[in-house]
Design an enzyme around this catalytic site. Structure first.
Site, PDB file in Angstrom:
ATOM      1  N   LYS A  75     -31.190  24.174  65.948  1.00  0.00           N
ATOM      2  CA  LYS A  75     -31.505  22.874  66.566  1.00  0.00           C
ATOM      3  C   LYS A  75     -31.520  23.018  68.088  1.00  0.00           C
ATOM      4  CE  LYS A  75     -30.046  19.786  62.853  1.00  0.00           C
ATOM      5  NZ  LYS A  75     -29.179  18.738  62.363  1.00  0.00           N
ATOM      6  N   HIS A 130     -40.471  28.283  30.707  1.00  0.00           N
ATOM      7  CA  HIS A 130     -41.897  28.586  30.702  1.00  0.00           C
ATOM      8  C   HIS A 130     -42.287  29.516  31.838  1.00  0.00           C
ATOM      9  CE1 HIS A 130     -42.452  25.619  27.506  1.00  0.00           C
ATOM     10  NE2 HIS A 130     -41.459  25.002  28.124  1.00  0.00           N
ATOM     11  N   GLU A 134     -23.746  25.733  52.704  1.00  0.00           N
ATOM     12  CA  GLU A 134     -23.149  25.316  53.982  1.00  0.00           C
ATOM     13  C   GLU A 134     -21.628  25.441  54.027  1.00  0.00           C
ATOM     14  OE1 GLU A 134     -24.889  21.806  55.957  1.00  0.00           O
ATOM     15  OE2 GLU A 134     -26.287  21.722  54.287  1.00  0.00           O
TER      16      GLU A 134
HETATM   17  C1  F6R Z   1     -24.752  19.419  58.151  1.00  0.00           C
HETATM   18  C2  F6R Z   1     -25.828  19.197  57.203  1.00  0.00           C
HETATM   19  C3  F6R Z   1     -27.260  19.359  57.616  1.00  0.00           C
HETATM   20  C4  F6R Z   1     -27.828  18.077  58.266  1.00  0.00           C
HETATM   21  C5  F6R Z   1     -29.305  18.271  58.636  1.00  0.00           C
HETATM   22  C6  F6R Z   1     -29.972  17.008  59.174  1.00  0.00           C
HETATM   23  O1  F6R Z   1     -23.522  19.017  57.578  1.00  0.00           O
HETATM   24  O2  F6R Z   1     -25.535  18.901  56.085  1.00  0.00           O
HETATM   25  O3  F6R Z   1     -27.981  19.684  56.454  1.00  0.00           O
HETATM   26  O4  F6R Z   1     -27.687  17.003  57.387  1.00  0.00           O
HETATM   27  O5  F6R Z   1     -29.413  19.277  59.598  1.00  0.00           O
HETATM   28  O6  F6R Z   1     -29.220  16.401  60.191  1.00  0.00           O
HETATM   29  P1  F6R Z   1     -28.934  14.831  60.092  1.00  0.00           P
HETATM   30  O7  F6R Z   1     -28.210  14.648  58.807  1.00  0.00           O
HETATM   31  O8  F6R Z   1     -28.079  14.529  61.283  1.00  0.00           O
HETATM   32  O9  F6R Z   1     -30.260  14.151  60.141  1.00  0.00           O
END
Ligand code: F6R
Length: 337
Positions: free
Chosen positions: A330, A236, A220
């Protein structure tokens, strides 16, 4: 250093202060009575889930009950009235975590929530569930101090671990005292990872989630693919495939994470693996955890990895802050109800 790189670097360098603040905040949270469970499931995704993995590794040698992380819409059939389920979502709006949370509530187990807000915190508040509210404004992965320490406090309330305050204090002092030196070391680590595929090996169960944290932060922040595995299991299977395909190995850099709890036979295994199969690789480096207690040792390598990922972003001209593809996914999933 460009704006966003400095911002992410500041957040990583501020991890110990964040942990200290989290201890104070969660100490004040009204958690009520949390019955001692027979099993714990921590549900979350990405930056919100890794604290669950770190807790699992930390409690492995001390908790009488198992802790598992759940990264999906559904929950395991083993959840029941004697289980503790902790839903962790920094935003409070991650659909997999919300779905697991709803399923957990139907199972009749004790449900607790760690979040900065969103639908998850709102629901927990309405239902008067144990809730730790963490401050907003961070990228979730940079809120690890809040999410992880809040979880440890919750687990302490459930009677599964002790002396959290002292242990966090020890980790914080180590990190504050060592962070400038770790930053310098992270620059050298990043130099050796530049233009290469990082492969991170954990050699002790205390460091399994730490290796995963390295992978996620390299993904990331530095925007590169990374592979992880753990020894001795690696010996293994993966050992046989090492070096192939050759064009990849030539451009692969191995980072092995060691702890004083690494079994002496596992350390011997690593040495032999590198001499038998490490020849075709561009680079191999070994990093040792620092500190006395298990939490401090774990966090020493978490912070070094976080710093290395930001350094690598800087050295390769990548902006460590945005995660455009996660956001786009998302958005698309939200539209496709
Ligand atoms: C962004 C990040 C992502 C979010 C993941 C879940 O910095 O690290 O991996 O953590 O998309 O979102 P949340 O944490 O808001 O439930």
């Amino acid at each position: 250093m460009k704006g966003n790189e400095a911002t992410m670097l500041d957040m990583v360098m501020g991890l110990p202060e964040q942990m200290a603040e989290a201890l104070e905040r969660s100490g004040k949270a009204r958690l009520g009575r949390i019955p001692r469970p027979q099993g714990v499931t921590v549900a979350g995704m990405g930056g919100s889930a890794i604290g669950g993995d770190l807790a699992r590794d930390l409690l492995r040698t001390e908790s009488p009950v198992p802790i598992a992380t759940n990264r999906d819409y559904a929950v395991p059939a083993s959840l029941g009235p004697r289980s503790l389920f902790v839903a962790v979502s920094y935003s409070g709006n991650t659909e997999e975590t919300l779905s697991a949370y709803r399923a957990a509530r139907r199972s009749g187990c004790t449900v607790a929530v760690i979040s900065s807000g969103g639908r998850l915190a709102a629901s927990a508040r309405r239902s008067r569930l144990p809730l730790v509210t963490v401050p907003g404004g961070f990228p979730p992965r940079a809120a690890l101090g809040h999410l992880f320490v809040s979880l440890l406090v919750l687990l302490e309330r459930a009677g599964l671990l002790h002396r959290v305050e002292r242990r966090v204090g020890e980790a914080v002092s180590l990190m504050v005292g060592r962070r400038q030196a770790w930053r310098r070391r992270a620059k050298l680590i990043a130099k050796r990872l530049r233009g290469r595929l990082p492969v991170v090996y954990s050699t002790a169960r205390l460091l399994d989630a730490v290796a995963d944290r390295w992978r996620c932060q390299l993904n990331e922040n530095a925007k590169v693919v990374c592979h992880t595995n753990r020894l001795p299991e690696h010996n293994h299977n993966e050992v046989v495939g090492m070096g192939r395909p050759g064009f990849l190995a030539e451009r692969t850099a191995i980072v092995s994470l060691l702890d004083r709890g690494t079994h002496r036979r596992t350390a011997l295994r690593l040495k032999n693996v590198l001499s038998i199969a490490g020849g075709g690789y561009a680079d191999a480096q070994t990093l040792q955890s620092e500190g006395r207690g298990s939490l401090a040792r774990m966090m020493s390598l978490v912070m070094l990895g976080d710093l290395a990922s930001v350094e690598l972003a800087g050295q390769t001209g990548v902006d460590p802050l945005p995660v455009a593809r996660i956001d786009e996914l998302k958005r698309r999933l939200a539209r496709a109800k």
